[in-house]
Design a protein around this motif. Structure first.
Motif, PDB file in Angstrom:
ATOM      1  N   ILE A 292      32.664  11.258   6.589  1.00  0.00           N
ATOM      2  CA  ILE A 292      33.448  10.307   6.286  1.00  0.00           C
ATOM      3  C   ILE A 292      34.124  10.344   7.006  1.00  0.00           C
ATOM      4  CG2 ILE A 292      33.248   8.649   4.275  1.00  0.00           C
ATOM      5  CD1 ILE A 292      31.361  10.031   2.507  1.00  0.00           C
ATOM      6  N   ARG A 293      34.168   9.020   7.638  1.00  0.00           N
ATOM      7  CA  ARG A 293      35.802   8.979   8.921  1.00  0.00           C
ATOM      8  C   ARG A 293      36.427   7.888   7.363  1.00  0.00           C
ATOM      9  NH1 ARG A 293      35.830   7.235  14.416  1.00  0.00           N
ATOM     10  NH2 ARG A 293      38.088   7.332  13.771  1.00  0.00           N
ATOM     11  N   VAL A 294      37.632   8.119   7.117  1.00  0.00           N
ATOM     12  CA  VAL A 294      38.156   7.575   6.228  1.00  0.00           C
ATOM     13  C   VAL A 294      39.440   7.134   7.079  1.00  0.00           C
ATOM     14  CG1 VAL A 294      40.219   7.255   4.352  1.00  0.00           C
ATOM     15  CG2 VAL A 294      37.341   9.097   3.866  1.00  0.00           C
TER      16      VAL A 294
ATOM     17  N   ILE B 158      41.217  -0.284   3.677  1.00  0.00           N
ATOM     18  CA  ILE B 158      40.802   1.011   3.693  1.00  0.00           C
ATOM     19  C   ILE B 158      39.025   0.999   4.208  1.00  0.00           C
ATOM     20  CG2 ILE B 158      39.792   3.031   2.341  1.00  0.00           C
ATOM     21  CD1 ILE B 158      41.710   2.020  -0.036  1.00  0.00           C
ATOM     22  N   THR B 159      39.153   1.665   5.560  1.00  0.00           N
ATOM     23  CA  THR B 159      37.544   1.727   6.013  1.00  0.00           C
ATOM     24  C   THR B 159      36.735   2.949   5.857  1.00  0.00           C
ATOM     25  OG1 THR B 159      38.845   0.927   7.805  1.00  0.00           O
ATOM     26  CG2 THR B 159      36.692   1.602   8.115  1.00  0.00           C
ATOM     27  N   PHE B 160      35.799   3.216   5.515  1.00  0.00           N
ATOM     28  CA  PHE B 160      34.827   4.054   5.208  1.00  0.00           C
ATOM     29  C   PHE B 160      33.666   4.406   6.636  1.00  0.00           C
ATOM     30  CE2 PHE B 160      35.747   4.631   0.731  1.00  0.00           C
ATOM     31  CZ  PHE B 160      36.332   5.124   0.819  1.00  0.00           C
ATOM     32  N   ILE B 161      33.889   5.387   7.084  1.00  0.00           N
ATOM     33  CA  ILE B 161      33.237   5.555   8.808  1.00  0.00           C
ATOM     34  C   ILE B 161      31.881   6.869   7.369  1.00  0.00           C
ATOM     35  CG2 ILE B 161      32.190   5.713  10.792  1.00  0.00           C
ATOM     36  CD1 ILE B 161      35.282   4.171  11.122  1.00  0.00           C
TER      37      ILE B 161
ATOM     38  N   ALA C 162      32.109  24.365   3.373  1.00  0.00           N
ATOM     39  CA  ALA C 162      32.879  23.602   2.783  1.00  0.00           C
ATOM     40  C   ALA C 162      33.620  22.838   3.721  1.00  0.00           C
ATOM     41  CB  ALA C 162      33.495  24.425   1.580  1.00  0.00           C
ATOM     42  N   ASN C 163      32.913  22.135   4.578  1.00  0.00           N
ATOM     43  CA  ASN C 163      33.755  21.354   5.840  1.00  0.00           C
ATOM     44  C   ASN C 163      34.209  20.209   4.979  1.00  0.00           C
ATOM     45  OD1 ASN C 163      31.152  22.250   7.800  1.00  0.00           O
ATOM     46  ND2 ASN C 163      33.206  23.210   8.031  1.00  0.00           N
ATOM     47  N   PHE C 164      35.215  19.537   5.570  1.00  0.00           N
ATOM     48  CA  PHE C 164      35.364  18.254   4.932  1.00  0.00           C
ATOM     49  C   PHE C 164      35.001  16.772   5.266  1.00  0.00           C
ATOM     50  CE2 PHE C 164      40.247  20.471   5.490  1.00  0.00           C
ATOM     51  CZ  PHE C 164      40.533  20.848   4.350  1.00  0.00           C
ATOM     52  N   GLU C 165      34.858  16.413   4.659  1.00  0.00           N
ATOM     53  CA  GLU C 165      33.653  15.301   4.934  1.00  0.00           C
ATOM     54  C   GLU C 165      34.771  14.444   5.400  1.00  0.00           C
ATOM     55  OE1 GLU C 165      34.590  15.711   1.461  1.00  0.00           O
ATOM     56  OE2 GLU C 165      32.886  16.219   0.634  1.00  0.00           O
ATOM     57  N   GLU C 166      35.888  14.241   5.334  1.00  0.00           N
ATOM     58  CA  GLU C 166      36.850  13.141   6.742  1.00  0.00           C
ATOM     59  C   GLU C 166      37.178  13.880   7.572  1.00  0.00           C
ATOM     60  OE1 GLU C 166      37.885  14.616   3.442  1.00  0.00           O
ATOM     61  OE2 GLU C 166      39.774  15.316   4.220  1.00  0.00           O
ATOM     62  N   LYS C 167      37.429  13.389   9.188  1.00  0.00           N
ATOM     63  CA  LYS C 167      38.203  14.155   9.942  1.00  0.00           C
ATOM     64  C   LYS C 167      39.049  15.191  10.096  1.00  0.00           C
ATOM     65  CE  LYS C 167      40.151  13.043  13.953  1.00  0.00           C
ATOM     66  NZ  LYS C 167      40.815  12.721  15.191  1.00  0.00           N
TER      67      LYS C 167
ATOM     68  N   LEU D 226      42.670   8.938   8.207  1.00  0.00           N
ATOM     69  CA  LEU D 226      43.201  10.121   7.371  1.00  0.00           C
ATOM     70  C   LEU D 226      42.466  11.435   8.071  1.00  0.00           C
ATOM     71  CD1 LEU D 226      43.978  11.647   4.464  1.00  0.00           C
ATOM     72  CD2 LEU D 226      41.228  10.808   3.912  1.00  0.00           C
ATOM     73  N   ASP D 227      43.389  12.297   7.948  1.00  0.00           N
ATOM     74  CA  ASP D 227      43.311  14.137   8.286  1.00  0.00           C
ATOM     75  C   ASP D 227      44.498  14.321   8.086  1.00  0.00           C
ATOM     76  OD1 ASP D 227      43.433  16.214  10.321  1.00  0.00           O
ATOM     77  OD2 ASP D 227      43.266  14.786  12.314  1.00  0.00           O
ATOM     78  N   LEU D 228      44.308  15.891   7.327  1.00  0.00           N
ATOM     79  CA  LEU D 228      44.586  16.493   7.057  1.00  0.00           C
ATOM     80  C   LEU D 228      45.440  17.318   7.493  1.00  0.00           C
ATOM     81  CD1 LEU D 228      43.138  18.088   3.891  1.00  0.00           C
ATOM     82  CD2 LEU D 228      44.227  15.916   3.706  1.00  0.00           C
TER      83      LEU D 228
END
Lengths: 767, 767
Positions: free
Chosen positions: B91-93, B166-169, B41-46, B100-102
């Motif tokens: 998905i980088r956000v 907002i950028t989605f990569i 369950a890795n995060f999608e974002e960085k 975004l990086d928690l």
């Protein structure tokens, strides 16, 4: 099939005729060493056939990280790899346009001689190249005992059927790898390459361990023995440097290159001085000159042979073999550097990493003790004393505490550097041989002071280990030692290996005996040690309980001690019933099958019987020998010697002789089909023992020097010398006579077959 | 300290609040899988904090060459590594200029829900970035059961305090490595990177094994749930491809990226078609649409739960846990592809290479047999039948002959791919579980035809192995099995492990019994098998001698079978006397100390008592449980379940419940401090067993379906269903009641506490 191409000769190892099949074996057998460095007998010129290149420097190693499928706590971090060092011997030889390569030309009159008496290697041959050019080549090489950073090569080419250009390209190559590398790693980093007139140096550094080594070469030339100057062209590459020298040579003229080379290293110099030290050493050698340096070499070996030689009459193979063993031992270790030890392959191969095994204590110390000054043996003991703290740390990693010491199975610097759990965690009997060596030394030399000064601390650490390692079996109401590997490594993780239990108990008993002696006779040492080790009476008492209640597996019916619990459950087929095609089992069988079998790799129960022979009567010794030897495959080089000694003890002289040939010619005749990997150096001390303790029956229990000389049928006579308590004693044994010569200025008391004899100073006795 | 941050809930696994400490644990616990592929369950974002990235594809592995200090004959060539596959979820956000990086923002309202009932993962949180921008994020992700090559992500960002860009990569990254890699190797080679409108594909190939995999992604976007087209910028790198999409989003508007992704691989397509197949699968998913695909997911899971569910009333933790176990088992293996098996970590981690252990036969088959169509269990048996030739080759490598078969300890394709001698050579009891599974299957399903069609050949190979592996101890006049490792892997190379000897004897007896049956009832199969295996009467006789004279270590005083020879010599301190600080011992103690200790990793003697419960009376079972359980540290995930079942059997319901919690919440509460490495999938079948066979007391020896239902104090009631011989039986047990519902159109005979009861078709019985 064993090999048998080595020509019998009393002082030389000789190979006649070129056979590519024998190249890697001969590279091992004809190896050179001078205690500080050594190398396999690789050809100087290019050789494109199967070869195993190796040059080694004492003390230089690489810590190969342990990598296993499943890490378990306490695993040693690394396996210490003996490192192949930069090659300084290489000389490419080009005749006209064609490079000399024995793999690609017609070779005749090939002869290789390892002159053991004088310490050099000689090679000569005639070659017809693809061009039709015929040449004669003569090479002499040695590693100087006088300047132990220098080796010297005289390489002479004589055109036989042409006049033409001959090119020598001497080089140093630091771009070398290990043959036995699991991980395809490079170990050496090049720091600097320096060139000069007819000389060059490469400073390199081992990765991880950070040893610095300067490898140097320096050249000179002659034509028909008259020195000539030559111009050179230099090729400097990333990891190597080569010089090209050309000369036009007429038919039957001899063109010679002298190449001096070798190493200086950071155990002996600050790294900044290494290149200069290297240059100085080579300069010194060149000034002395090849011939004079070789003369000094001969004198140095004469001195070694004076006490080390064993003369055997009537058995050329036996004579050649014993000298080969003594020669190689002296090439490997000469006691001059107390930081070094006796690697099991010496300077002849890479297998077995690390330099120091229990072989040193169990086999080598008696040899060095008898053939050299006692300081050499003492150095070997002090080596372990210096590692005591590391041994305590090693035990702590496994969960032992309060100063318990476990000496490593294999080490370079006191750390464990072997990495199989069934060996490092379990083959703990090695700890006992540390104490046995002290006992042996003190007994033989009479130098008791070693114990209060050094030995006692080691003894306490080891006794603490045994005390903690044993546990009370409430079922047996005895102390048991579970989960060990004995000297017979064809068993792993067994319970109550008799040898281990026996030496454990003996260590504790011997330690307590000496604590009592120190308390009375060396009070200040005793107090110092007590304070340092924090030893209490209570603790000694609990050691004693373990020793007194130690369990020994025993079979009432056969009246023998069992190698371990459950040994009799095995399929007890003796070795003679095994088909030849299935041996050696370590090459033919799976490990699974070996472990379950009764087959014994090397003396195990019999190792104990040998060490503690004075604890057993002859009948007991005989019963054990007769029971265990038939299960023994002798697939360890350390096996035949102990069996030879015990066979002589129980008067089975022909068996003893069979085992003697096996131990002494193990490598020359390649009994175990592995000589190409290198020689079995430490077992060579066992060969010496099998003459001195076996046929000679020398023992030194309880401060008595005993002999019980016997002689194999085949031999006319044999003689050996031993240094003993400041004097030298020579024994000359024939079939009908036995003479002892006391070469010292003190009388020596000996016991011959139980009879006390005093041999007067400079006198002799005929017994 | 166990963890306890998972919020109790009957159908969901819930994490509330963000704690970086729990990230790697949650990555395991919240894993997704659909039988064909799976991922942590890795995060999608960085995420720049501590994370363990993992995506896995069923059947794809890498043969890591075995490298040991000292090679021994028969060592397996490689260790099969479960491979981390290219990442398609990323998905980088980027919010304005800030990514975004928690790990680098203020996170509130973090909630993660694994919806087990419907088969998807949900995550939501609010974040305040260093820029001060606040956003809300909601993510839903699932791996489709319908199109098992596709996964889908819906990722929505809502600005809370700003209007802005907002950028989605979204990207695919094939430049991944393994976390648990000993050798720092790259396993994947990139063959092709293909880009298209809002889609991209990477074709990569595993080194050595040569599997080809196409990893794909396809994107769509919506603003406030209304689809919008967006322009993209493409960044193609050597091993990855990323698309950049930007949109200006107003405060409180929801900007969503839908990302579909997944794998097609060369076990299912010719490699040339992989990219196209990948594209087609994603296209199909996009056409169905995220919401409809999720709808189908819910239906698919509803179907699974219909027979697989276990309902527990009165114990929310117990309820959540059992569903978690059942859910993960179904995510790992659903029986649709007979080439796959049940990897011990499923799709949740890398540890333990290979996919198939004896866990499948000993633990998993009963679960799949009862909760799915019998073909699924049969597939698992046929998997081993298909590997018989490899098992014969495996045995031959160790020196066995004439068709003796040794199934591998770990395998991907029938070859042994674990590489520690003490396991692969010695943990041979696994061979017995192959036959036990056949017995189990035939008994439970009544499908005897499996034996003549497939099973008998396996039985003959295994019986031959046992016959050759045992040897006659002339001392005992019994057959002994030396040098084994039992199920308790905290012992290695022991003699006469009771469990091994017992199952060996049983295998031979059962084989002979069935040979007799085939001879009478399946003559043509019998003749075919005889001819194929070259089996002779004489051979069967010599098997029988081994079975009849098998030795079993036994202690008269305690009236218990001993785990192995010499067990009573150990320091027999029970686990409750060990300080907490020394546990788990596999993390705190050296391997040396563990081996010598009496501590038991998982059921060993008790595994045999469990398998062959019908051979022992209750008093015997109780004695063995009471003797061995107190020495058991349960440091294998396979341990608590067997103990739970046996504790229930001997009426120690509270002990059974303690063990039930331990097995069922092993990963949720992280009993063994290793959940971050992945889940213990195969033991989850054991959890199911501990309810059904433990509290339910279900047994199916001798073609009888028996129950002996009990209930832990804490529970109000529990119920489960089983598929049995074409019908479905539901058991509902309360403290004062127990009802059986027959959901089939045939009557079912069962035995409840020894009493025979016939439950009519579509009827019920209250007992």
């Amino acid at each position: 099939m064993n090999k048998n191409y080595i020509v019998p000769n009393e002082w030389n190892i000789i190979e006649e005729g070129f056979d590519a099949e024998n190249v890697t074996s001969s590279e091992s057998i004809f190896s050179l060493g001078n205690g500080a460095m050594g190398q396999r007998a690789n050809f100087e010129e290019k050789y494109s056939g199967d070869t195993f290149q190796g040059s080694y420097i004492g003390g230089i190693y690489y810590p190969d990280k342990t990598r296993v499928g499943w890490w378990k706590n306490g695993y040693p971090e690394y396996f210490a790899k003996v490192l192949n060092a930069p090659n300084w011997i290489g000389i490419r030889v080009i005749i006209g346009q064609t490079e000399l390569d024995l793999n690609h030309c017609k070779v005749t009159d090939f002869k290789r001689v390892l002159n053991m008496k004088e310490g050099f290697l000689q090679r000569s041959f005639k070659a017809e190249l693809s061009s039709g050019d015929q040449i004669k080549v003569e090479v002499i090489r040695f590693l100087s005992l006088d300047i132990n950073e220098v080796g010297a090569i005289k390489y002479t080419v004589t055109p036989l059927n042409f006049d033409g250009e001959i090119t020598f390209i001497p080089y140093i190559d630091a771009g070398i790898v290990n043959e036995d590398s699991n991980y395809d790693e490079f170990f050496w980093e090049i720091e600097n390459i320096r060139e000069g007139k007819d000389e060059a140096f490469i400073l390199s550094k081992t990765l991880k361990t950070g040893f610095y080594v300067s490898t140097g070469m320096k050249m000179a030339f002659s034509l028909n023995d008259i020195e000539i100057p030559l111009e050179s062209e230099i090729q400097k590459e990333e990891k190597s440097i080569a010089y090209t020298y050309k000369s036009f040579v007429k038919k039957n003229d001899s063109f010679t290159i002298y190449k001096f080379g070798g190493y200086t290293q950071s155990m002996n110099y600050p790294k900044e001085e290494l290149l200069f030290a290297s240059q100085k050493a080579l300069q010194k050698a060149v000034i002395i000159g090849f011939d004079n340096l070789l003369e000094k070499q001969k004198l140095a070996w004469e001195k070694i042979w004076d006490t080390a030689d064993i003369v055997i009459e009537g058995d050329l193979l036996g004579q050649q073999a014993i000298r080969f063993n003594i020669f190689q031992l002296n090439q490997t270790y000469n006691g001059e550097d107390a930081r070094l030890n006796i690697g099991p392959k010496g300077f002849t191969g890479e297998k077995y990493g690390g330099s120091t095994y229990w072989d040193t204590e169990a086999y080598c110390i008696p040899f060095y003790m008898s053939t050299k000054h006692k300081e050499v043996a003492k150095n070997l003991l002090v080596y372990r004393y210096n590692h005591l703290q590391k041994a305590i740390e090693n035990a702590a990693k496994l969960g032992f505490s309060d100063g318990a010491a476990l000496y490593p199975m294999v080490t370079m610097n006191g750390e464990e550097c072997h990495n199989e759990w069934e060996i490092t965690f379990e083959e703990i009997h090695r700890n006992g041989s540390m104490i046995y060596a002290i006992y042996n030394y003190v007994n033989y030399t009479g130098d008791y002071s070693y114990i209060p000064e050094y030995g006692m601390e080691v003894m306490i650490g080891v006794s603490r280990f045994w005390h903690q390692r044993a546990n009370l079996s409430t079922e047996k109401n005895k102390y048991v030692i579970l989960g060990v590997t004995g000297p017979n490594e064809y068993e792993n993780n067994v319970n109550n290996n008799w040898y281990t239990n026996y030496i454990a108990k003996w260590c504790i008993d011997y330690t307590i005996e000496n604590i009592d002696k120190l308390k009375k006779e060396f009070k200040s040492d005793f107090d110092r040690i007590l304070a340092k080790t924090n030893l209490k009476e209570e603790e000694i008492k609990s050691w004693k309980e373990v020793a007194d209640k130690m369990y020994f597996p025993y079979d009432e019916k056969r009246e023998i001690y069992l190698q371990q619990d459950g040994f009799l459950d095995k399929h007890l087929l003796t070795v003679d019933k095994l088909p030849k095609s299935e041996r050696p089992i370590n090459q033919k069988w799976s490990w699974d099958r070996i472990l379950r079998s009764p087959y014994i790799k090397q003396a195990d129960v019999l190792q104990g019987i040998y060490f503690f022979e004075n604890h057993f009567d002859l009948d007991t010794i005989e019963k054990h020998f007769n029971y265990y030897e038939p299960f023994t495959v002798h697939e360890s080089s350390l096996s035949p010697c102990v069996h030879s000694i015990l066979a002589a003890k129980i008067n089975r002289i022909e068996k003893a002789y069979e085992m003697y040939l096996r131990t002494s010619r193990l490598d020359l005749d390649d009994y175990n089909h592995e000589v190409h990997e290198g020689l079995h150096i430490t077992s060579m001390a066992g060969t010496w023992l099998s003459v001195v303790q076996g046929f000679g029956g020398m023992r030194n229990f309880d401060n008595q020097l005993c002999f019980d000389p016997q002689i194999p049928e085949k031999w006319t006579s044999y003689s050996f010398k031993i240094n003993y308590r400041g004097g030298t004693l020579k024994i000359q044994k024939g079939h009908k006579s036995c003479e002892f010569f006391n070469e010292s200025d003190q009388p020596i008391d000996i016991y011959v077959s139980g009879q006390k004899i005093t041999i007067p100073a400079s006198g002799s006795a005929n017994v």
